[in-house]
Design a protein around this motif. Structure first.
Motif, PDB file in Angstrom:
ATOM      1  N   ALA A  34       4.141   3.708  -0.785  1.00 30.17           N
ATOM      2  CA  ALA A  34       2.944   3.285  -0.144  1.00 30.17           C
ATOM      3  C   ALA A  34       2.887   1.952   0.129  1.00 30.17           C
ATOM      4  O   ALA A  34       3.642   1.162  -0.587  1.00 30.17           O
ATOM      5  CB  ALA A  34       1.853   3.636  -1.376  1.00 30.17           C
ATOM      6  N   ALA A  35       1.856   1.620   0.904  1.00 32.93           N
ATOM      7  CA  ALA A  35       1.445   0.222   1.233  1.00 32.93           C
ATOM      8  C   ALA A  35       0.183  -0.163   0.632  1.00 32.93           C
ATOM      9  O   ALA A  35      -0.933   0.727   1.032  1.00 32.93           O
ATOM     10  CB  ALA A  35       1.693  -0.239   2.573  1.00 32.93           C
ATOM     11  N   VAL A  36      -0.074  -1.385  -0.174  1.00 31.61           N
ATOM     12  CA  VAL A  36      -1.122  -1.456  -0.796  1.00 31.61           C
ATOM     13  C   VAL A  36      -1.750  -2.847  -0.639  1.00 31.61           C
ATOM     14  O   VAL A  36      -0.882  -3.812  -0.719  1.00 31.61           O
ATOM     15  CB  VAL A  36      -1.111  -1.028  -2.368  1.00 31.61           C
ATOM     16  N   GLY A  77     -12.333  -0.680   2.578  1.00 32.46           N
ATOM     17  CA  GLY A  77     -11.437   0.209   2.578  1.00 32.46           C
ATOM     18  C   GLY A  77     -12.174   1.464   2.117  1.00 32.46           C
ATOM     19  O   GLY A  77     -12.983   1.357   0.968  1.00 32.46           O
ATOM     20  N   ASP A  78     -11.509   2.713   2.395  1.00 33.77           N
ATOM     21  CA  ASP A  78     -11.942   3.988   1.956  1.00 33.77           C
ATOM     22  C   ASP A  78     -10.768   4.821   1.049  1.00 33.77           C
ATOM     23  O   ASP A  78     -11.357   6.215   0.641  1.00 33.77           O
ATOM     24  CB  ASP A  78     -12.989   4.698   3.178  1.00 33.77           C
ATOM     25  N   ALA A  79      -9.739   4.383   1.016  1.00 31.90           N
ATOM     26  CA  ALA A  79      -8.816   4.890   0.485  1.00 31.90           C
ATOM     27  C   ALA A  79      -7.957   4.164  -0.462  1.00 31.90           C
ATOM     28  O   ALA A  79      -7.532   2.871   0.074  1.00 31.90           O
ATOM     29  CB  ALA A  79      -7.691   5.731   1.343  1.00 31.90           C
ATOM     30  N   ASN A 106      -6.371  -5.660  -3.096  1.00 29.87           N
ATOM     31  CA  ASN A 106      -7.433  -4.871  -3.699  1.00 29.87           C
ATOM     32  C   ASN A 106      -7.249  -3.511  -3.925  1.00 29.87           C
ATOM     33  O   ASN A 106      -8.350  -2.753  -3.921  1.00 29.87           O
ATOM     34  CB  ASN A 106      -8.830  -5.255  -3.076  1.00 29.87           C
ATOM     35  N   GLY A 107      -6.073  -2.963  -3.613  1.00 28.72           N
ATOM     36  CA  GLY A 107      -5.684  -1.591  -3.837  1.00 28.72           C
ATOM     37  C   GLY A 107      -6.183  -0.630  -2.660  1.00 28.72           C
ATOM     38  O   GLY A 107      -5.557   0.610  -2.947  1.00 28.72           O
ATOM     39  N   VAL A 108      -6.549  -1.101  -1.651  1.00 31.50           N
ATOM     40  CA  VAL A 108      -6.715  -0.214  -0.145  1.00 31.50           C
ATOM     41  C   VAL A 108      -5.358  -0.048   0.256  1.00 31.50           C
ATOM     42  O   VAL A 108      -4.501  -0.418   0.453  1.00 31.50           O
ATOM     43  CB  VAL A 108      -7.363  -1.111   0.396  1.00 31.50           C
ATOM     44  N   ILE A 109      -5.439   1.302   0.725  1.00 31.22           N
ATOM     45  CA  ILE A 109      -4.324   2.048   1.245  1.00 31.22           C
ATOM     46  C   ILE A 109      -4.810   2.492   2.612  1.00 31.22           C
ATOM     47  O   ILE A 109      -4.065   2.958   3.369  1.00 31.22           O
ATOM     48  CB  ILE A 109      -3.601   3.113   0.761  1.00 31.22           C
ATOM     49  N   GLU A 146       3.391  -4.193  -1.126  1.00 34.93           N
ATOM     50  CA  GLU A 146       2.254  -5.079  -1.529  1.00 34.93           C
ATOM     51  C   GLU A 146       2.035  -6.049  -0.170  1.00 34.93           C
ATOM     52  O   GLU A 146       2.825  -6.838   0.192  1.00 34.93           O
ATOM     53  CB  GLU A 146       2.376  -5.877  -2.745  1.00 34.93           C
ATOM     54  N   VAL A 147       0.827  -5.826   0.283  1.00 32.57           N
ATOM     55  CA  VAL A 147       0.150  -6.583   1.500  1.00 32.57           C
ATOM     56  C   VAL A 147      -0.594  -7.741   1.020  1.00 32.57           C
ATOM     57  O   VAL A 147      -1.738  -7.323   0.609  1.00 32.57           O
ATOM     58  CB  VAL A 147      -0.189  -5.667   2.700  1.00 32.57           C
ATOM     59  N   PRO A 148      -0.384  -8.796   1.216  1.00 38.12           N
ATOM     60  CA  PRO A 148      -1.216  -9.963   0.725  1.00 38.12           C
ATOM     61  C   PRO A 148      -2.434 -10.116   1.415  1.00 38.12           C
ATOM     62  O   PRO A 148      -2.569 -11.159   2.138  1.00 38.12           O
ATOM     63  CB  PRO A 148      -0.260 -11.190   0.866  1.00 38.12           C
ATOM     64  N   GLN A 149      -3.320  -9.238   1.742  1.00 40.04           N
ATOM     65  CA  GLN A 149      -4.659  -9.162   2.317  1.00 40.04           C
ATOM     66  C   GLN A 149      -5.627  -8.440   1.473  1.00 40.04           C
ATOM     67  O   GLN A 149      -5.217  -7.649   0.595  1.00 40.04           O
ATOM     68  CB  GLN A 149      -4.377  -8.250   3.621  1.00 40.04           C
TER      69      GLN A 149
END
Length: 155
Positions: free
Chosen positions: A8-10, A123-125, A13-16, A115-118
């Motif tokens: 996964a890419a996250v 976000g909804d997933a 704040n945990g949004v995928i 981990e994407v530093p954004q």
């Protein structure tokens, strides 16, 4: 027994996902995703399937759906047990979405997490909580756009 792994890419704040799609386009991360999943089974929910342009080539595309769809050149399953039983001893990558990750994470031994530093607004997933059960064993790639880590289940 299948080797079940999540990828996964996250965001921070945990949004995928956002509005049925990835909240970013990062070519280097997509290239890495393709490389590690190539030749394996990828399992996704129907919403993730709907977000793709079509079959991801070079991989067995398996879709988990509450209703039994028919999708050309892909396998559709209605239960997690059916996926596990059909996979045999092969490697399975769980590729989303949020419900599918939540269901399979207890069965995963490894997570490949970008981990994407954004911070993604609206976000909804989301990726499920994992840090109590896994630890990062290796940083596979790090740059200004993302960090890819291999996380293994705590013994």
């Amino acid at each position: 027994m299948a080797k079940i792994k999540a990828i996964a890419a996250v965001s921070l704040n945990g949004v995928i996902g956002k509005k049925g799609d990835l909240p970013w386009r990062i070519p280097g991360e997509l290239k890495w995703f393709k490389k590690i999943t190539m030749g394996h089974i990828i399992v996704m929910g129907r919403k993730t399937w709907d977000s793709l342009p079509g079959l991801l080539p070079g991989r067995e595309n398996w879709i988990l759906s509450r209703s039994n769809h028919s999708i050309e050149n892909a396998k559709v399953f209605t239960s997690f047990d059916e996926v596990e039983n059909t996979a045999g001893d092969r490697t399975v990558f769980i590729i989303g979405g949020g419900e599918i990750y939540s269901a399979f994470l207890p069965k995963c031994e490894e997570i490949y997490l970008t981990e994407v530093p954004q911070i993604i607004q609206d976000g909804d997933a989301f990726f499920p909580s994992y840090k109590n059960d896994f630890h990062c064993t290796e940083t596979l790639e790090k740059n200004e756009d993302f960090t890819i880590g291999k996380w293994c289940r705590n013994k």
